[in-house]
Design an enzyme around this catalytic site. Structure first.
Site, PDB file in Angstrom:
ATOM      1  N   SER A  23       0.801  -1.224   0.000  1.00 26.51           N
ATOM      2  CA  SER A  23       0.000   0.000   0.000  1.00 26.51           C
ATOM      3  C   SER A  23       0.839   1.282   0.000  1.00 26.51           C
ATOM      4  CB  SER A  23      -0.957  -0.010   1.194  1.00 26.51           C
ATOM      5  OG  SER A  23      -1.673   1.187   1.257  1.00 26.51           O
ATOM      6  N   LYS A  72     -10.598  -3.808  10.938  1.00 24.25           N
ATOM      7  CA  LYS A  72     -11.658  -3.269  10.080  1.00 24.25           C
ATOM      8  C   LYS A  72     -13.044  -3.306  10.727  1.00 24.25           C
ATOM      9  CE  LYS A  72     -10.300  -4.080   5.326  1.00 24.25           C
ATOM     10  NZ  LYS A  72     -10.591  -4.880   4.122  1.00 24.25           N
ATOM     11  N   GLY A 139     -19.217 -15.923  -2.029  1.00 23.76           N
ATOM     12  CA  GLY A 139     -18.458 -15.409  -0.900  1.00 23.76           C
ATOM     13  C   GLY A 139     -19.310 -14.466  -0.071  1.00 23.76           C
TER      14      GLY A 139
HETATM   15  P1  NAD Z   1     -12.729 -13.458   4.169  1.00 24.16           P
HETATM   16  O1  NAD Z   1     -11.870 -14.401   4.935  1.00 24.16           O
HETATM   17  O2  NAD Z   1     -13.422 -12.359   4.885  1.00 24.16           O
HETATM   18  O3  NAD Z   1     -13.853 -14.320   3.381  1.00 24.16           O
HETATM   19  C1  NAD Z   1     -13.513 -15.498   2.687  1.00 24.16           C
HETATM   20  C2  NAD Z   1     -14.741 -16.049   1.949  1.00 24.16           C
HETATM   21  O4  NAD Z   1     -14.321 -17.154   1.155  1.00 24.16           O
HETATM   22  C3  NAD Z   1     -15.846 -16.562   2.868  1.00 24.16           C
HETATM   23  O5  NAD Z   1     -17.102 -16.333   2.266  1.00 24.16           O
HETATM   24  C4  NAD Z   1     -15.552 -18.072   2.912  1.00 24.16           C
HETATM   25  O6  NAD Z   1     -16.690 -18.847   3.227  1.00 24.16           O
HETATM   26  C5  NAD Z   1     -15.107 -18.315   1.487  1.00 24.16           C
HETATM   27  N1  NAD Z   1     -14.269 -19.501   1.347  1.00 24.16           N
HETATM   28  C6  NAD Z   1     -13.147 -19.793   2.056  1.00 24.16           C
HETATM   29  N2  NAD Z   1     -12.652 -20.980   1.661  1.00 24.16           N
HETATM   30  C7  NAD Z   1     -13.471 -21.453   0.683  1.00 24.16           C
HETATM   31  C8  NAD Z   1     -13.484 -22.625  -0.113  1.00 24.16           C
HETATM   32  N3  NAD Z   1     -12.550 -23.567   0.007  1.00 24.16           N
HETATM   33  N4  NAD Z   1     -14.473 -22.751  -1.032  1.00 24.16           N
HETATM   34  C9  NAD Z   1     -15.422 -21.795  -1.177  1.00 24.16           C
HETATM   35  N5  NAD Z   1     -15.462 -20.671  -0.437  1.00 24.16           N
HETATM   36  C10 NAD Z   1     -14.496 -20.498   0.481  1.00 24.16           C
HETATM   37  O7  NAD Z   1     -11.797 -12.881   3.011  1.00 24.16           O
HETATM   38  P2  NAD Z   1     -11.979 -11.507   2.199  1.00 24.16           P
HETATM   39  O8  NAD Z   1     -11.239 -10.441   2.892  1.00 24.16           O
HETATM   40  O9  NAD Z   1     -13.412 -11.323   1.881  1.00 24.16           O
HETATM   41  O10 NAD Z   1     -11.154 -11.828   0.869  1.00 24.16           O
HETATM   42  C11 NAD Z   1     -11.648 -12.739  -0.100  1.00 24.16           C
HETATM   43  C12 NAD Z   1     -10.780 -12.662  -1.353  1.00 24.16           C
HETATM   44  O11 NAD Z   1     -10.866 -11.341  -1.922  1.00 24.16           O
HETATM   45  C13 NAD Z   1      -9.275 -12.892  -1.098  1.00 24.16           C
HETATM   46  O12 NAD Z   1      -8.755 -13.578  -2.185  1.00 24.16           O
HETATM   47  C14 NAD Z   1      -8.694 -11.498  -1.049  1.00 24.16           C
HETATM   48  O13 NAD Z   1      -7.336 -11.465  -1.453  1.00 24.16           O
HETATM   49  C15 NAD Z   1      -9.557 -10.806  -2.089  1.00 24.16           C
HETATM   50  N6  NAD Z   1      -9.633  -9.349  -1.893  1.00 24.16           N
HETATM   51  C16 NAD Z   1      -9.274  -8.573  -2.942  1.00 24.16           C
HETATM   52  C17 NAD Z   1      -9.344  -7.199  -2.826  1.00 24.16           C
HETATM   53  C18 NAD Z   1      -8.941  -6.353  -3.991  1.00 24.16           C
HETATM   54  O14 NAD Z   1      -8.743  -5.146  -3.820  1.00 24.16           O
HETATM   55  N7  NAD Z   1      -8.855  -6.915  -5.189  1.00 24.16           N
HETATM   56  C19 NAD Z   1      -9.795  -6.601  -1.634  1.00 24.16           C
HETATM   57  C20 NAD Z   1     -10.169  -7.436  -0.580  1.00 24.16           C
HETATM   58  C21 NAD Z   1     -10.079  -8.827  -0.719  1.00 24.16           C
END
Ligand code: NAD
Length: 296
Positions: A23, A72, A139
């Site tokens: 960041s 957060k 998700g």
């Molecule tokens: P989180 O831990 O809050 O949520 C994870 C989600 O994935 C939950 O709904 C969970 O049930 C699901 N999950 C976990 N393992 C699974 C599996 N094996 N099969 C199916 N579903 C599964 O995580 P988050 O912060 O919401 O992040 C999720 C993704 O989004 C990550 O890959 C993160 O890097 C990405 N992300 C990207 C950005 C961006 O700016 N592009 C920002 C935030 C998060």
């Protein structure tokens, strides 16, 4: 390297762990090209040190701070105001030290969630008008909640949430209930193991998003979608993952003939640029940032 002087203003990033973060590289590049005498520094802050760290935003007259895990979902306790989308999705990733009419910071702190804004701004930047459209979203974690709530507030007509039956499932039921109660969008929570329902909803949808991290290390070889037949050619397909730049799911969509297939890089860039604009009031040239950060 920024030219730090006695006038240089500070933006923070408060999380734990945080030393891996990219960041500050993004923020400091933007402050530099925008001609702002501002730097961002990352601070190791956990839930215990968060109250003092937030108070330091006021005491040091910082412009604000980005906030990441594990802070957060608890930082709202120490703020004066919270933006509607951040309140509804229950997470804040940006705290702004609000300014008075003379541009001076006031010590009044407002929380925002720029993740959801970033996702939808990346969509708009691709020329996609998502108002009135239907979204299928896999998700129900932090990223999904931010995308769903912001999209619902911005005028999506319907969101079909899908998740595996883990601890996040009930959170998804809460997100759907919040969206139905507070926005004009219709939301429903569904079990991801019901593949016939998933296929049916994807057939009716305009936009598909996987916000689970499946497709990223250590699940790099996996997809939540069984095969390419789930994707209609004109479905807009997105993944929040950006490493790798093309997930298995995105490959399946391309194999099915989808032409709009986006990874999470746009979301990542725009959530930062929106936060930067909240801190300084300045829009950053997007093409310059893409070129410098190697984003195509
Ligand atoms: P989180 O831990 O809050 O949520 C994870 C989600 O994935 C939950 O709904 C969970 O049930 C699901 N999950 C976990 N393992 C699974 C599996 N094996 N099969 C199916 N579903 C599964 O995580 P988050 O912060 O919401 O992040 C999720 C993704 O989004 C990550 O890959 C993160 O890097 C990405 N992300 C990207 C950005 C961006 O700016 N592009 C920002 C935030 C998060």
């Amino acid at each position: 390297m920024p030219n730090i002087s006695g006038h240089t203003e500070l933006v923070g990033l408060m999380a734990y762990p945080i030393r891996h973060t990219k960041s500050p590289a993004t923020h400091n590049l933007a402050y530099d090209i925008n001609g702002d005498d501002v730097v961002q520094l990352a601070f190791e802050v956990d839930n215990d040190s968060l109250p003092a760290a937030v108070e330091s935003i006021r005491a040091l007259k910082m412009l604000g701070s980005n906030i990441s895990m594990p802070n957060k979902t608890v930082v709202h306790r120490y703020l004066d105001e919270v933006d509607e989308a951040a309140r509804l999705c229950g997470a804040i990733n940006t705290v702004v030290n609000l300014r008075d009419e003379n541009g001076r910071v006031t010590g009044k702190l407002k929380g925002y969630n720029t993740d959801g804004m970033g996702y939808w701004q990346a969509m708009s930047a691709e020329g996609i008008d998502y108002h009135g459209r239907k979204l299928v979203l896999i998700g129900t974690g932090g990223a999904a909640a931010a995308i769903a709530v912001r999209g619902a507030l911005d005028g999506l007509s319907e969101i079909q949430l899908f998740n595996i039956k883990d601890d996040f499932y009930s959170r998804g039921e809460g997100i759907a209930a919040t969206i139905n109660a507070h926005t004009g969008c219709k939301a429903a929570m569904n079990d991801l193991s019901d593949l016939a329902l998933l296929k049916a909803k994807m057939t009716e949808a305009d936009i598909f998003c996987d916000a689970t991290g499946v497709g990223m290390d250590p699940m790099e070889d996996l997809s939540n979608i069984p095969d390419p037949s789930y994707f209609r050619k004109d479905l807009i397909v997105t993944d929040t993952v950006y490493v790798p730049s093309e997930t298995v799911m995105m490959k399946q969509a391309k194999e099915a003939g989808c032409t709009k297939v986006l990874n999470g890089m746009g979301m990542m860039l725009y959530q930062a640029l929106i936060a930067i604009e909240l801190f300084t009031g300045k829009a950053t040239p997007v093409d310059y940032m893409k070129e410098k950060l190697g984003i195509c």
